[in-house]
Write a protein that holds these residues in place. Structure first.
Motif, PDB file in Angstrom:
ATOM      1  N   LEU A 179       0.844  -1.159   0.000  1.00  0.00           N
ATOM      2  CA  LEU A 179       0.000   0.000   0.000  1.00  0.00           C
ATOM      3  C   LEU A 179       0.886   1.216   0.000  1.00  0.00           C
ATOM      4  N   SER A 180       0.305   2.303  -0.314  1.00  0.00           N
ATOM      5  CA  SER A 180       1.094   3.508  -0.433  1.00  0.00           C
ATOM      6  C   SER A 180       0.594   4.524   0.557  1.00  0.00           C
ATOM      7  N   VAL A 181       1.070   4.470   1.764  1.00  0.00           N
ATOM      8  CA  VAL A 181       0.613   5.379   2.808  1.00  0.00           C
ATOM      9  C   VAL A 181       1.793   6.201   3.292  1.00  0.00           C
ATOM     10  N   ALA A 182       2.471   6.830   2.349  1.00  0.00           N
ATOM     11  CA  ALA A 182       3.671   7.558   2.699  1.00  0.00           C
ATOM     12  C   ALA A 182       3.359   8.657   3.676  1.00  0.00           C
ATOM     13  N   GLY A 183       4.285   8.863   4.595  1.00  0.00           N
ATOM     14  CA  GLY A 183       4.105   9.970   5.510  1.00  0.00           C
ATOM     15  C   GLY A 183       5.440  10.444   6.012  1.00  0.00           C
ATOM     16  N   GLY A 225       3.745  11.342   0.837  1.00  0.00           N
ATOM     17  CA  GLY A 225       3.079  12.314   1.684  1.00  0.00           C
ATOM     18  C   GLY A 225       3.900  12.597   2.928  1.00  0.00           C
ATOM     19  N   GLU A 226       3.652  13.719   3.550  1.00  0.00           N
ATOM     20  CA  GLU A 226       4.402  14.179   4.726  1.00  0.00           C
ATOM     21  C   GLU A 226       3.435  14.229   5.902  1.00  0.00           C
ATOM     22  N   VAL A 227       3.488  13.185   6.764  1.00  0.00           N
ATOM     23  CA  VAL A 227       2.485  13.085   7.829  1.00  0.00           C
ATOM     24  C   VAL A 227       3.087  13.135   9.230  1.00  0.00           C
ATOM     25  N   GLY A 228       4.234  13.763   9.374  1.00  0.00           N
ATOM     26  CA  GLY A 228       4.727  14.055  10.702  1.00  0.00           C
ATOM     27  C   GLY A 228       5.748  13.119  11.289  1.00  0.00           C
ATOM     28  N   ASN A 229       6.342  12.203  10.511  1.00  0.00           N
ATOM     29  CA  ASN A 229       7.349  11.322  11.099  1.00  0.00           C
ATOM     30  C   ASN A 229       8.767  11.625  10.627  1.00  0.00           C
ATOM     31  N   GLY A 230       8.957  12.701   9.893  1.00  0.00           N
ATOM     32  CA  GLY A 230      10.292  13.177   9.557  1.00  0.00           C
ATOM     33  C   GLY A 230      10.997  12.463   8.431  1.00  0.00           C
ATOM     34  N   LEU A 231      10.304  11.562   7.719  1.00  0.00           N
ATOM     35  CA  LEU A 231      10.994  10.717   6.754  1.00  0.00           C
ATOM     36  C   LEU A 231      11.208  11.378   5.398  1.00  0.00           C
ATOM     37  N   PHE A 232      10.265  12.188   4.944  1.00  0.00           N
ATOM     38  CA  PHE A 232      10.470  12.865   3.657  1.00  0.00           C
ATOM     39  C   PHE A 232      11.704  13.771   3.728  1.00  0.00           C
ATOM     40  N   PRO A 233      11.787  14.709   4.670  1.00  0.00           N
ATOM     41  CA  PRO A 233      13.000  15.530   4.734  1.00  0.00           C
ATOM     42  C   PRO A 233      14.255  14.732   5.060  1.00  0.00           C
ATOM     43  N   ARG A 234      14.103  13.659   5.820  1.00  0.00           N
ATOM     44  CA  ARG A 234      15.271  12.828   6.144  1.00  0.00           C
ATOM     45  C   ARG A 234      15.902  12.271   4.866  1.00  0.00           C
ATOM     46  N   PHE A 235      15.072  11.740   3.968  1.00  0.00           N
ATOM     47  CA  PHE A 235      15.652  11.110   2.777  1.00  0.00           C
ATOM     48  C   PHE A 235      15.999  12.117   1.692  1.00  0.00           C
ATOM     49  N   ASN A 271       9.930   2.000  -1.673  1.00  0.00           N
ATOM     50  CA  ASN A 271       9.804   2.273  -0.239  1.00  0.00           C
ATOM     51  C   ASN A 271       8.529   3.047   0.074  1.00  0.00           C
ATOM     52  N   HIS A 272       8.251   3.144   1.373  1.00  0.00           N
ATOM     53  CA  HIS A 272       7.161   3.960   1.912  1.00  0.00           C
ATOM     54  C   HIS A 272       7.719   4.766   3.085  1.00  0.00           C
ATOM     55  N   PHE A 273       7.223   5.969   3.270  1.00  0.00           N
ATOM     56  CA  PHE A 273       7.624   6.763   4.432  1.00  0.00           C
ATOM     57  C   PHE A 273       6.863   6.252   5.650  1.00  0.00           C
ATOM     58  N   GLU A 274       7.304   5.101   6.166  1.00  0.00           N
ATOM     59  CA  GLU A 274       6.600   4.428   7.256  1.00  0.00           C
ATOM     60  C   GLU A 274       7.585   3.965   8.325  1.00  0.00           C
ATOM     61  N   GLN A 275       7.075   3.808   9.547  1.00  0.00           N
ATOM     62  CA  GLN A 275       7.878   3.351  10.676  1.00  0.00           C
ATOM     63  C   GLN A 275       7.538   1.912  11.052  1.00  0.00           C
ATOM     64  N   TRP A 276       7.248   1.095  10.051  1.00  0.00           N
ATOM     65  CA  TRP A 276       6.926  -0.300  10.316  1.00  0.00           C
ATOM     66  C   TRP A 276       8.044  -0.974  11.116  1.00  0.00           C
ATOM     67  N   ASN A 277       7.641  -1.805  12.071  1.00  0.00           N
ATOM     68  CA  ASN A 277       8.602  -2.530  12.920  1.00  0.00           C
ATOM     69  C   ASN A 277       9.697  -1.602  13.464  1.00  0.00           C
TER      70      ASN A 277
END
Length: 403
Positions: free
Chosen positions: A20-24, A88-98, A338-344
């Motif tokens: 799924l594509s739930v980037a954040g 998408g940018e949903v508050g976990n810092g991953l878009f700017p991180r990468f 990839n996805h902007f997710e904090q899985w595991n």
């Protein structure tokens, strides 16, 4: 983090074939976020398009030099494409991180933006998904703050040289004949409608949100958009005729690809997720974070924390093994999704970062971290006969230069 539908498709004995594509990601810190305009929401020298949601600002910065043709027998560069579903940018810092990681390692990437991530939930009835109720979506609408953060990061990413592709809109998956709302069953005409709606949400975000204090996206999306990835890697066959009519150059929706040189399908470059080595799995795993998660924690996004260090190493080792196999043998481009997710616990994001650092080692002067669009540019510049020779090389087959 909100909960989303986590349906995927399965097959080939290697776990879920797509994600799924739930980037954040985070609304914190975003370079290129828009402070150079002479008025709020306006960039000096830009030519607004439509309602000013987008603008023509000239050629995209930070693009490679014009591709050169390989000579017969010349070893090709090793291309690696990192792509992000949803973007998408949903508050976990991953878009700017990468974005920062890409900048540090001279990498270009592809961000597959979900059009729905720029549409406020209060305006959801503007979305009319094929074979689904008006306003329906299998992924969540973003808050206003997250829409703002997404716009800032997408804008900054393009100015940094990255590609903005599409992940379409509502992410409707389903692999059965009864699930008529799934993208698997959409007709070419329905795909065309879905694309047009995604285009509208990107090019009319200013009207739909009412935001007046943000810079325009600095590109003409109708010209920039040349490829995408479908939800859960479903529906490619009916998408391709529509994509071809729209002048797209590639599609990245194929599941179960191998580490061989790409070919065209229905006139577009076909860039599949690829099977890469994965410790403990003789058949390997598809080159995407979701598929690794599925194999490690059986589709649970929160497995036992005690397993995280080992799983993180297994994922990083898989990416690196896929790279090394190609680099040392047939030089087939490597595609990592990839996805902007904090899985595991975020282990897959850490694994991707480790892989990027390994791949971008300065000792390797013949490695190119590019976007899908940039790879298209290189492929289109090559002698067809030379490419045909490269395509004859199997997985792990040594390049000899003899064709």
């Amino acid at each position: 983090m909100r909960e989303y539908s986590r349906r995927g498709i399965f097959g080939l004995g290697i776990g879920a074939a797509a994600a799924l594509s739930v980037a954040g990601c985070s609304s914190s810190g975003s370079s290129g976020s828009g402070t150079v305009g002479t008025k709020p929401g306006r960039t000096a020298g830009a030519k607004p398009i439509g309602d000013g949601s987008t603008a023509y600002t000239g050629k995209q910065p930070k693009q490679p030099a014009k591709p050169e043709r390989l000579a017969p027998g010349q070893k090709p560069p090793q291309f690696v494409v990192f792509s992000w579903d949803g973007a998408g940018e949903v508050g976990n810092g991953l878009f700017p991180r990468f974005r920062k990681i890409a900048e540090d390692h001279n990498a270009s990437m592809t961000f597959f933006l979900s059009g729905l991530y720029l549409l406020p939930e209060s305006k959801k009835r503007l979305y009319r998904p094929p074979n689904n109720p008006v306003g329906a979506s299998a992924i969540g609408y973003l808050s206003d703050d997250h829409i703002r953060a997404t716009l800032k990061n997408v804008r900054g990413a393009w100015l940094e040289g990255h590609e903005i592709g599409t992940h379409f809109n509502g992410h409707f998956c389903g692999d059965t004949a009864a699930d008529r709302g799934s993208v698997k069953h959409w007709t070419p005409a329905q795909w065309d409608d879905e694309i047009e709606q995604a285009m509208s949400f990107v090019t009319k975000w200013r009207t739909n949100t009412g935001f007046t204090d943000l810079e325009a996206l600095p590109f003409d999306y109708r010209k920039e958009l040349v490829g995408g990835r479908t939800p859960c890697l479903l529906g490619q066959d009916n998408l391709l005729p529509t994509a071809k009519k729209r002048g797209w150059r590639y599609d990245a929706s194929s599941p179960g690809g191998l580490q061989i040189w790409p070919a065209k399908k229905q006139g577009l470059w076909d860039f599949p997720l690829q099977t890469i080595p994965f410790a403990g799995r003789p058949l390997g795993v598809l080159s995407m974070d979701y598929n690794m998660m599925f194999n490690q924690s059986q589709n649970s996004t929160k497995g036992p924390p005690a397993n995280y260090p080992g799983w993180r190493k297994q994922a990083a080792d898989a990416y690196i093994a896929g790279f090394q196999r190609a680099y040392e043998t047939n030089r087939a481009p490597l595609f990592i999704g990839n996805h902007f997710e904090q899985w595991n616990g975020g282990i897959y994001m850490d694994a991707v970062e480790e892989a990027i650092k390994h791949i971008a080692d300065d000792k390797r002067k013949d490695v190119r971290l590019v976007s899908f669009r940039q790879l298209c540019d290189w492929l289109d510049a090559q002698d067809p006969q030379v490419l045909a020779g490269l395509r004859r090389l199997g997985v792990g087959q040594q390049f000899t230069g003899r064709g």
